[in-house]
Design a protein around this motif. Structure first.
Motif, PDB file in Angstrom:
ATOM      1  N   ASP A 184      46.516  67.665 -77.342  1.00 24.25           N
ATOM      2  CA  ASP A 184      45.827  67.995 -76.087  1.00 24.25           C
ATOM      3  C   ASP A 184      46.252  67.072 -74.947  1.00 24.25           C
ATOM      4  O   ASP A 184      45.489  66.828 -74.013  1.00 24.25           O
ATOM      5  N   ALA A 186      41.661  61.884 -76.362  1.00 22.03           N
ATOM      6  CA  ALA A 186      42.838  62.739 -76.329  1.00 22.03           C
ATOM      7  C   ALA A 186      43.773  62.384 -77.483  1.00 22.03           C
ATOM      8  O   ALA A 186      43.865  61.229 -77.889  1.00 22.03           O
ATOM      9  N   VAL A 205      50.435  71.069 -72.567  1.00 15.06           N
ATOM     10  CA  VAL A 205      49.316  71.522 -73.410  1.00 15.06           C
ATOM     11  C   VAL A 205      49.068  73.005 -73.159  1.00 15.06           C
ATOM     12  O   VAL A 205      49.000  73.443 -72.004  1.00 15.06           O
ATOM     13  N   GLY A 206      48.952  73.777 -74.224  1.00 16.72           N
ATOM     14  CA  GLY A 206      48.637  75.191 -74.082  1.00 16.72           C
ATOM     15  C   GLY A 206      49.807  76.066 -73.691  1.00 16.72           C
ATOM     16  O   GLY A 206      49.652  77.281 -73.556  1.00 16.72           O
TER      17      GLY A 206
END
Length: 202
Positions: A55, A23, A80-81
């Motif tokens: 991430d 990660a 994340v995202g």
């Protein structure tokens, strides 16, 4: 029995962990526009965008901007995202050119990550300005065109020996010993029989 052995091997293989995937934490800040012009004592407006480009989740985000304190913020988390976080801020009454840097730092399971972005503010300080109106007009062939010329000092400066020149329309030429405030006057072309782009200079 051979069939049972095959099933057992498949099960054991399924338990083998994957290695080499690690990660990573990362954050990005952008400060837009990268360059802008403002008049003396004008206000500069910025758009700050924060993005989790890694991430792993980020927490305790701190945005610092010493030259534009209104742009400073804190943010509890940025997952994340998730969609980028965007906001606007201003630097008021700018009097001189400056390069303005915004920095973000954030905590993650990988440690502290940071990023910065710079924006340049160009302070335009015109001592003299001229306008010629209207910018566009339509006339019949053989008619004349009339313009209104306005000469001014946006900064309120006292100016002397002001010369206005217009090579295509000499009637718009003018001169002033002193300029203490805006001065306007009209001037007219000779009869015109073709399109014309007419520039006046002071």
């Amino acid at each position: 029995m051979p069939r049972l052995t095959a099933l057992l091997l498949t099960s054991i293989c399924g338990l083998v962990p994957l290695h080499g995937v690690q990660a990573a934490a990362a954050v990005q800040i952008t400060k837009d526009p990268a360059t802008q012009e403002v008049p003396v004592n004008g206000d500069a407006t910025f758009t700050i965008t924060l993005t989790n480009t890694g991430d792993v989740a980020l927490s305790n985000l701190v945005i610092s901007d010493p030259l534009a304190p209104e742009c400073e913020r804190t943010l509890a988390a940025l997952n994340v995202g998730s969609n980028p976080v965007t906001y606007q801020c201003q630097l008021l009454a700018v009097t001189a050119d400056l390069t303005n840097v915004a920095t973000v730092s954030a905590d993650s399971v990988e440690g502290v990550v940071s990023d910065n972005d710079a924006a340049f503010v160009d302070v335009v300080d015109p001592l003299i300005q001229i306008t010629k109106e209207p910018p566009t007009q339509t006339i019949a062939a053989g008619d004349t065109a009339t313009f209104t010329i306005t000469v001014s000092s946006p900064t309120g400066a006292f100016l002397t020996n002001v010369v206005v020149s217009d090579p295509v329309t000499p009637s718009c030429d003018n001169s002033f010993e002193a300029l203490e405030g805006p001065i306007s006057y009209d001037c007219t072309t000779a009869p015109l029989f073709a399109d014309l782009v007419n520039t006046v200079t002071v």
